[in-house]
Design a protein around this motif. Structure first.
Motif, PDB file in Angstrom:
ATOM      1  N   PRO A   7      39.207   9.050 -25.339  1.00  0.00           N
ATOM      2  CA  PRO A   7      39.115  10.434 -24.844  1.00  0.00           C
ATOM      3  C   PRO A   7      39.376  10.511 -23.348  1.00  0.00           C
ATOM      4  N   TRP A   8      40.008  11.594 -22.940  1.00  0.00           N
ATOM      5  CA  TRP A   8      40.253  11.794 -21.522  1.00  0.00           C
ATOM      6  C   TRP A   8      38.962  12.174 -20.819  1.00  0.00           C
ATOM      7  N   SER A   9      38.838  11.742 -19.565  1.00  0.00           N
ATOM      8  CA  SER A   9      37.652  12.110 -18.793  1.00  0.00           C
ATOM      9  C   SER A   9      37.701  13.599 -18.461  1.00  0.00           C
ATOM     10  N   ARG A  10      36.532  14.157 -18.182  1.00  0.00           N
ATOM     11  CA  ARG A  10      36.452  15.572 -17.817  1.00  0.00           C
ATOM     12  C   ARG A  10      37.206  15.837 -16.510  1.00  0.00           C
ATOM     13  N   GLU A  11      37.278  14.829 -15.661  1.00  0.00           N
ATOM     14  CA  GLU A  11      38.004  14.987 -14.394  1.00  0.00           C
ATOM     15  C   GLU A  11      39.489  15.223 -14.641  1.00  0.00           C
ATOM     16  N   VAL A  12      40.061  14.494 -15.616  1.00  0.00           N
ATOM     17  CA  VAL A  12      41.474  14.685 -15.955  1.00  0.00           C
ATOM     18  C   VAL A  12      41.689  16.081 -16.517  1.00  0.00           C
ATOM     19  N   VAL A  13      40.785  16.533 -17.408  1.00  0.00           N
ATOM     20  CA  VAL A  13      40.906  17.865 -17.997  1.00  0.00           C
ATOM     21  C   VAL A  13      40.789  18.930 -16.909  1.00  0.00           C
ATOM     22  N   SER A  14      39.858  18.738 -15.988  1.00  0.00           N
ATOM     23  CA  SER A  14      39.710  19.687 -14.879  1.00  0.00           C
ATOM     24  C   SER A  14      40.980  19.775 -14.055  1.00  0.00           C
ATOM     25  N   ASN A  15      41.550  18.621 -13.724  1.00  0.00           N
ATOM     26  CA  ASN A  15      42.788  18.607 -12.944  1.00  0.00           C
ATOM     27  C   ASN A  15      43.927  19.289 -13.702  1.00  0.00           C
ATOM     28  N   LEU A  16      43.963  19.099 -15.023  1.00  0.00           N
ATOM     29  CA  LEU A  16      45.004  19.724 -15.839  1.00  0.00           C
ATOM     30  C   LEU A  16      44.878  21.246 -15.793  1.00  0.00           C
ATOM     31  N   VAL A  17      43.640  21.749 -15.912  1.00  0.00           N
ATOM     32  CA  VAL A  17      43.407  23.191 -15.880  1.00  0.00           C
ATOM     33  C   VAL A  17      43.794  23.768 -14.520  1.00  0.00           C
ATOM     34  N   VAL A  18      43.372  23.118 -13.463  1.00  0.00           N
ATOM     35  CA  VAL A  18      43.665  23.601 -12.107  1.00  0.00           C
ATOM     36  C   VAL A  18      45.171  23.609 -11.857  1.00  0.00           C
ATOM     37  N   GLU A  19      45.852  22.559 -12.269  1.00  0.00           N
ATOM     38  CA  GLU A  19      47.298  22.473 -12.049  1.00  0.00           C
ATOM     39  C   GLU A  19      48.030  23.571 -12.820  1.00  0.00           C
ATOM     40  N   LEU A  20      47.630  23.789 -14.085  1.00  0.00           N
ATOM     41  CA  LEU A  20      48.314  24.784 -14.910  1.00  0.00           C
ATOM     42  C   LEU A  20      48.069  26.213 -14.431  1.00  0.00           C
ATOM     43  N   THR A  21      46.848  26.495 -13.986  1.00  0.00           N
ATOM     44  CA  THR A  21      46.523  27.870 -13.592  1.00  0.00           C
ATOM     45  C   THR A  21      46.815  28.140 -12.119  1.00  0.00           C
ATOM     46  N   ASP A  22      46.229  27.347 -11.235  1.00  0.00           N
ATOM     47  CA  ASP A  22      46.351  27.617  -9.801  1.00  0.00           C
ATOM     48  C   ASP A  22      47.738  27.301  -9.251  1.00  0.00           C
ATOM     49  N   GLN A  23      48.311  26.188  -9.690  1.00  0.00           N
ATOM     50  CA  GLN A  23      49.585  25.759  -9.130  1.00  0.00           C
ATOM     51  C   GLN A  23      50.797  26.309  -9.884  1.00  0.00           C
ATOM     52  N   LEU A  24      50.693  26.380 -11.224  1.00  0.00           N
ATOM     53  CA  LEU A  24      51.843  26.778 -12.039  1.00  0.00           C
ATOM     54  C   LEU A  24      51.740  28.200 -12.559  1.00  0.00           C
ATOM     55  N   GLY A  25      50.563  28.834 -12.439  1.00  0.00           N
ATOM     56  CA  GLY A  25      50.434  30.241 -12.778  1.00  0.00           C
ATOM     57  C   GLY A  25      50.367  30.575 -14.249  1.00  0.00           C
ATOM     58  N   ALA A  26      49.851  29.670 -15.102  1.00  0.00           N
ATOM     59  CA  ALA A  26      49.722  29.959 -16.532  1.00  0.00           C
ATOM     60  C   ALA A  26      48.805  31.152 -16.752  1.00  0.00           C
ATOM     61  N   ALA A  27      49.184  32.014 -17.708  1.00  0.00           N
ATOM     62  CA  ALA A  27      48.361  33.189 -18.014  1.00  0.00           C
ATOM     63  C   ALA A  27      47.084  32.781 -18.730  1.00  0.00           C
ATOM     64  N   VAL A  28      47.180  31.791 -19.617  1.00  0.00           N
ATOM     65  CA  VAL A  28      46.036  31.287 -20.383  1.00  0.00           C
ATOM     66  C   VAL A  28      46.261  29.803 -20.633  1.00  0.00           C
ATOM     67  N   VAL A  29      45.179  29.035 -20.610  1.00  0.00           N
ATOM     68  CA  VAL A  29      45.210  27.640 -21.041  1.00  0.00           C
ATOM     69  C   VAL A  29      44.235  27.526 -22.203  1.00  0.00           C
ATOM     70  N   ALA A  30      44.756  27.265 -23.409  1.00  0.00           N
ATOM     71  CA  ALA A  30      43.930  27.227 -24.615  1.00  0.00           C
ATOM     72  C   ALA A  30      43.932  25.805 -25.184  1.00  0.00           C
ATOM     73  N   PHE A  31      42.743  25.246 -25.352  1.00  0.00           N
ATOM     74  CA  PHE A  31      42.604  23.858 -25.793  1.00  0.00           C
ATOM     75  C   PHE A  31      42.413  23.773 -27.303  1.00  0.00           C
ATOM     76  N   ASP A  32      43.410  23.194 -27.974  1.00  0.00           N
ATOM     77  CA  ASP A  32      43.299  22.903 -29.402  1.00  0.00           C
ATOM     78  C   ASP A  32      42.574  21.555 -29.549  1.00  0.00           C
ATOM     79  N   VAL A  33      41.427  21.495 -28.919  1.00  0.00           N
ATOM     80  CA  VAL A  33      40.621  20.279 -28.835  1.00  0.00           C
ATOM     81  C   VAL A  33      39.161  20.718 -28.810  1.00  0.00           C
ATOM     82  N   VAL A  34      38.277  19.937 -29.430  1.00  0.00           N
ATOM     83  CA  VAL A  34      36.841  20.244 -29.389  1.00  0.00           C
ATOM     84  C   VAL A  34      36.155  19.242 -28.459  1.00  0.00           C
ATOM     85  N   PHE A  35      35.471  19.755 -27.451  1.00  0.00           N
ATOM     86  CA  PHE A  35      34.662  18.910 -26.563  1.00  0.00           C
ATOM     87  C   PHE A  35      33.256  18.848 -27.161  1.00  0.00           C
ATOM     88  N   ALA A  36      33.123  18.005 -28.178  1.00  0.00           N
ATOM     89  CA  ALA A  36      31.909  18.006 -28.999  1.00  0.00           C
ATOM     90  C   ALA A  36      30.775  17.197 -28.395  1.00  0.00           C
TER      91      ALA A  36
END
Length: 381
Positions: free
Chosen positions: A1-30
């Motif tokens: 599993p990816w660390s939460r830090e990697v997921v956080s960086n992915l979200v920040v890059e997609l939204t803040d840097q690339l301007g994604a309207a929505v980031v939806a995870f087809d993944v369960v953080f169980a």
């Protein structure tokens, strides 16, 4: 599993840097992410009771630094993120935290909704789900185990929840209100909804549904990175800053897996190993462009009329035609049935049954041929 830090960086890059309207995870953080540093302090506290108070104080001081779940929760709280989960039929299999329901049966009063009903769920850990929108993944499996449709709204514990695709769409549109729309002139206990309306000051969208609040998947390709319907981007390319904002800005980004070993491949009419994340992409596309495939309420009536018409015509023609013309007639009716059904599917977006008609044509032809052959055989003998 990816660390939460990697997921956080992915979200920040997609939204803040690339301007994604929505980031939806087809993944369960169980499960919560374990921290070696915090675990070491906990172990020290248990081994050295005399130092317990000092260790606990130190633990509280550094907890924010090493609590990766809390850090991810903080990242997604201020960004358009959707977390997925799944529903099941095992009331004892309950884990994680559900997002807020769209509405409850109590709010609907005597109004009845014809929907799929579930008994349990596997969801994200509470610290994350409280900070994001949520939607379930579940498709509807047909009798042959094939995915052809998705319930857009489902019922659990007298409450109604939204699907993953609907949650992503609503998040992109500023979370408009969801209103079930019934056909005109029906009673409150009818149950079958005609469409799902999304309403806000800026949004007025109607999504047609079948019985069970189901949306039929309009597959747009064979699926996968080479399928051509959607662009697949490696998360590594996002994290490495290889994309430009023009490639992502304003778009809904679904984060999911395609590797066979990660077990998110579905059997579909277009591909026996179709990426599950792309099923949701197809549903989202249909809602955005209004191009839905629907099996109408009157489909069984159409089937009955077609079967009677074809049966009567063939039963009348076959006995008076020669074997060659009987074969030609049967083939023409087969081709016509397939052509009309295909035209209604691709041009009118109507899903109508055709297999029964094709089997009927074959059965009548075979019966007529056998019936004609046996007396002829006996006569020659």
């Amino acid at each position: 599993p990816w660390s939460r830090e990697v997921v956080s960086n992915l979200v920040v890059e997609l939204t803040d840097q690339l301007g994604a309207a929505v980031v939806a995870f087809d993944v369960v953080f169980a499960e919560a992410q374990s921290s070696d540093a915090l675990n070491a302090l906990e172990h020290l506290k248990n081994k050295r009771p005399a130092l317990a108070s000092q260790v606990e104080a130190e633990r509280r001081n550094i907890e924010k630094i090493f609590d990766r779940d809390a850090q991810l929760a903080e990242v997604i709280a201020s960004r358009p993120v959707v977390l997925g989960y799944y529903l099941n039929q095992d009331s004892s299999a309950v884990s994680g935290a559900l997002p807020p329901a769209l509405f409850s049966q109590k709010q609907l009063g005597d109004l009845r909704l014809d929907s799929t009903i579930w008994a349990g769920y596997g969801a994200n850990i509470p610290v994350l789900q409280r900070k994001a929108e949520g939607g379930y993944f579940n498709p509807v499996l047909d009798e042959d185990g094939t995915v052809r449709s998705i319930p857009l709204i489902a019922k659990f514990d007298e409450k109604y929840y939204q699907s993953f695709a609907l949650a992503a769409l609503r998040t992109a549109f500023g979370k408009p209100q969801v209103i079930p729309v019934f056909p005109e002139g029906v009673s409150d206990d009818y149950g079958a909804v005609e469409s799902i309306a999304l309403r806000s000051e800026e949004v007025e969208l109607d999504i047609p549904v079948e019985r069970g609040l189901i949306s039929r998947v309009n597959f747009r390709g064979k699926g996968g990175p080479a399928g051509g319907a959607y662009r697949y981007i490696s998360a590594a390319d996002v994290l490495d800053g290889k994309l430009s904002p023009e490639e992502v800005a304003g778009r809904i980004v679904l984060v999911g897996t395609t590797a066979p070993g990660l077990l998110d491949l579905r059997s579909t009419p277009v591909n026996p190993a179709y990426p599950g994340v792309e099923v949701h992409a197809n549903v989202l596309t249909a809602m955005l462009d209004g191009n839905f495939k629907l099996k109408p309420e009157y489909s069984q009536g159409i089937l009955l009329i077609t079967v009677l018409l074809v049966g009567v015509v063939m039963s009348a023609l076959m006995p008076i035609l020669s074997p060659v013309w009987s074969l030609v007639t049967a083939l023409l009716i087969l081709i016509a049935s397939i052509a009309v059904n295909s035209f209604l599917y691709f041009q009118a977006n109507l899903v109508l049954p055709v297999a029964v008609v094709l089997l009927l044509v074959l059965a009548i032809f075979v019966f007529d041929a056998a019936y004609g052959y046996l007396p002829e055989s006996r006569s020659k003998k």
